[in-house]
Design a protein around this motif. Structure first.
Motif, PDB file in Angstrom:
ATOM      1  N   SER A   1       0.812  -1.225   0.000  1.00  0.00           N
ATOM      2  CA  SER A   1       0.000   0.000   0.000  1.00  0.00           C
ATOM      3  C   SER A   1       0.839   1.265   0.000  1.00  0.00           C
ATOM      4  O   SER A   1       0.355   2.340  -0.370  1.00  0.00           O
ATOM      5  N   GLN A   2       2.116   1.156   0.408  1.00  0.00           N
ATOM      6  CA  GLN A   2       2.974   2.330   0.477  1.00  0.00           C
ATOM      7  C   GLN A   2       3.742   2.596  -0.813  1.00  0.00           C
ATOM      8  O   GLN A   2       4.471   3.584  -0.902  1.00  0.00           O
ATOM      9  N   GLN A   3       3.580   1.739  -1.809  1.00  0.00           N
ATOM     10  CA  GLN A   3       4.236   1.944  -3.092  1.00  0.00           C
ATOM     11  C   GLN A   3       3.466   2.965  -3.930  1.00  0.00           C
ATOM     12  O   GLN A   3       2.329   3.301  -3.617  1.00  0.00           O
ATOM     13  N   PRO A   4       4.098   3.492  -5.006  1.00  0.00           N
ATOM     14  CA  PRO A   4       3.339   4.358  -5.923  1.00  0.00           C
ATOM     15  C   PRO A   4       2.074   3.638  -6.398  1.00  0.00           C
ATOM     16  O   PRO A   4       2.128   2.450  -6.729  1.00  0.00           O
ATOM     17  N   PHE A   5       0.959   4.356  -6.385  1.00  0.00           N
ATOM     18  CA  PHE A   5      -0.344   3.757  -6.700  1.00  0.00           C
ATOM     19  C   PHE A   5      -0.650   2.595  -5.759  1.00  0.00           C
ATOM     20  O   PHE A   5      -1.296   1.614  -6.133  1.00  0.00           O
ATOM     21  N   GLY A   6      -0.145   2.725  -4.505  1.00  0.00           N
ATOM     22  CA  GLY A   6      -0.242   1.628  -3.548  1.00  0.00           C
ATOM     23  C   GLY A   6      -1.659   1.184  -3.256  1.00  0.00           C
ATOM     24  O   GLY A   6      -1.919  -0.009  -3.096  1.00  0.00           O
ATOM     25  N   ARG A   7      -2.603   2.120  -3.175  1.00  0.00           N
ATOM     26  CA  ARG A   7      -3.982   1.733  -2.889  1.00  0.00           C
ATOM     27  C   ARG A   7      -4.572   0.890  -4.009  1.00  0.00           C
ATOM     28  O   ARG A   7      -5.338  -0.041  -3.772  1.00  0.00           O
ATOM     29  N   TRP A   8      -4.219   1.237  -5.249  1.00  0.00           N
ATOM     30  CA  TRP A   8      -4.678   0.435  -6.380  1.00  0.00           C
ATOM     31  C   TRP A   8      -4.049  -0.963  -6.322  1.00  0.00           C
ATOM     32  O   TRP A   8      -4.728  -1.970  -6.537  1.00  0.00           O
ATOM     33  N   LEU A   9      -2.745  -0.995  -6.031  1.00  0.00           N
ATOM     34  CA  LEU A   9      -2.058  -2.285  -5.945  1.00  0.00           C
ATOM     35  C   LEU A   9      -2.640  -3.133  -4.818  1.00  0.00           C
ATOM     36  O   LEU A   9      -2.857  -4.337  -4.979  1.00  0.00           O
ATOM     37  N   LEU A  10      -2.896  -2.482  -3.669  1.00  0.00           N
ATOM     38  CA  LEU A  10      -3.473  -3.203  -2.543  1.00  0.00           C
ATOM     39  C   LEU A  10      -4.852  -3.748  -2.905  1.00  0.00           C
ATOM     40  O   LEU A  10      -5.195  -4.883  -2.554  1.00  0.00           O
ATOM     41  N   GLY A  11      -5.634  -2.946  -3.620  1.00  0.00           N
ATOM     42  CA  GLY A  11      -6.956  -3.404  -4.048  1.00  0.00           C
ATOM     43  C   GLY A  11      -6.869  -4.612  -4.952  1.00  0.00           C
ATOM     44  O   GLY A  11      -7.639  -5.570  -4.820  1.00  0.00           O
ATOM     45  N   ILE A  12      -5.897  -4.593  -5.882  1.00  0.00           N
ATOM     46  CA  ILE A  12      -5.720  -5.721  -6.801  1.00  0.00           C
ATOM     47  C   ILE A  12      -5.313  -6.977  -6.033  1.00  0.00           C
ATOM     48  O   ILE A  12      -5.846  -8.080  -6.255  1.00  0.00           O
ATOM     49  N   VAL A  13      -4.352  -6.821  -5.105  1.00  0.00           N
ATOM     50  CA  VAL A  13      -3.910  -7.962  -4.300  1.00  0.00           C
ATOM     51  C   VAL A  13      -5.051  -8.479  -3.430  1.00  0.00           C
ATOM     52  O   VAL A  13      -5.235  -9.689  -3.267  1.00  0.00           O
ATOM     53  N   ALA A  14      -5.853  -7.540  -2.872  1.00  0.00           N
ATOM     54  CA  ALA A  14      -6.986  -7.932  -2.026  1.00  0.00           C
ATOM     55  C   ALA A  14      -7.990  -8.761  -2.818  1.00  0.00           C
ATOM     56  O   ALA A  14      -8.472  -9.804  -2.347  1.00  0.00           O
TER      57      ALA A  14
END
Length: 282
Positions: A244-257
């Motif tokens: 979640s702390q990476q660039p576009f982290g919230r999007w990445l976290l959503g994809i992983v979720a």
């Protein structure tokens, strides 16, 4: 020669029939694993969407369940179900019914099953403990494990080895998802086209997501070994937080979720159609 092969075939069939309880336990275990990952995925997705919830590991998820209405019932079901998954993982590691072999890849996979046995035994124990006491306790299991390992002779090497095994298993799951080879584990002849499609699509994204997160967890174990600092150890919650702390982290976290939720779906389907035969040709 034909008589000898027929005798071996009958022996395998007899061996398989004498262990129906193991297969049933294993199937329930896969479904319980699916519920665990789906719940973690839902909590992570809520965190990514900023609508409540936070990234958490299995311990945190169990703790949340302990405080919910009817959470105890679900905890008992998860704990008992995961005992079956632990039994099946132990069989995969020791008996090697999937014929992973004694090559480098097979050894890594079987060690991964062994590590998984220990991890899920701990999760099952915590689920039953939380259910019995109707409350949870804080996390920090990764820090406790690494802190203990670091006190042993060659402790840093042990922690590094655990990290590399987790990374190796993460890579294995990632490529299993990319190539779709995980479908070989299903009794596809008993599945209709919709079930095959659901298993393939859910498994592909689910395994890729879990493989990435496992690799991150393993990296932190290796970092812990290098720095000899137990505080550097992170579990699923730490890995998801790092994403979640990476660039576009919230999007990445959503994809992983979403991937974790789909992994849960895949595990439930796997519980129904997993090929749990013993023997090379069974």
């Amino acid at each position: 020669m034909a008589d000898k092969q027929e005798a071996k075939r009958k022996a395998r069939e007899t061996k398989e029939e004498t262990k129906p309880w193991i297969r049933r336990f294993g199937r329930i275990g896969y479904m319980s694993q699916g519920i665990v990952y789906a719940l973690i995925g839902v909590l992570a997705l809520l965190a990514a969407l900023h609508v409540g919830g936070d990234t958490t590991d299995t311990g945190g998820m169990l703790q949340k369940l302990a405080g919910m209405p009817f959470g105890n019932v679900l905890l008992w079901l998860i704990g008992i179900g995961l005992i079956g998954y632990v039994c099946w993982d132990a069989i995969l590691a020791i008996k090697d019914p999937n014929n992973e072999g004694n090559g480098a890849k097979g050894i890594i996979v079987r060690i991964g099953y062994g590590v998984s046995t220990i991890i899920y035994a701990s999760i099952a124990f915590n689920a039953l403990r939380f259910a019995a006491t109707n409350q949870g306790s804080g996390g920090g299991s990764e820090q406790s494990l690494t802190a203990k390992l670091l006190t042993y002779p060659f402790g840093q090497w042990l922690v590094a080895a655990v990290g590399l095994i987790i990374i190796g298993y993460g890579i294995y799951e990632f490529f299993s998802g990319v190539t779709g080879s995980f479908m070989n584990k299903f009794k596809t002849g008993e599945m209709n086209k919709h079930e095959k499609r659901a298993a393939r699509q859910a498994g592909r994204m689910g395994l890729i997501s879990r493989g990435i997160v496992f690799a991150i967890v393993g990296f932190f174990f290796v970092l812990t070994a290098i720095q000899s600092d137990p505080d550097e150890a992170k579990g699923l919650d730490g890995a998801l937080s790092e994403v979640s702390q990476q660039p576009f982290g919230r999007w990445l976290l959503g994809i992983v979720a979403v991937g974790f939720i789909l992994f849960g779906v895949y595990s439930v389907i796997r519980g129904r159609y997993e090929n749990m035969s013993f023997g090379k040709n069974a």
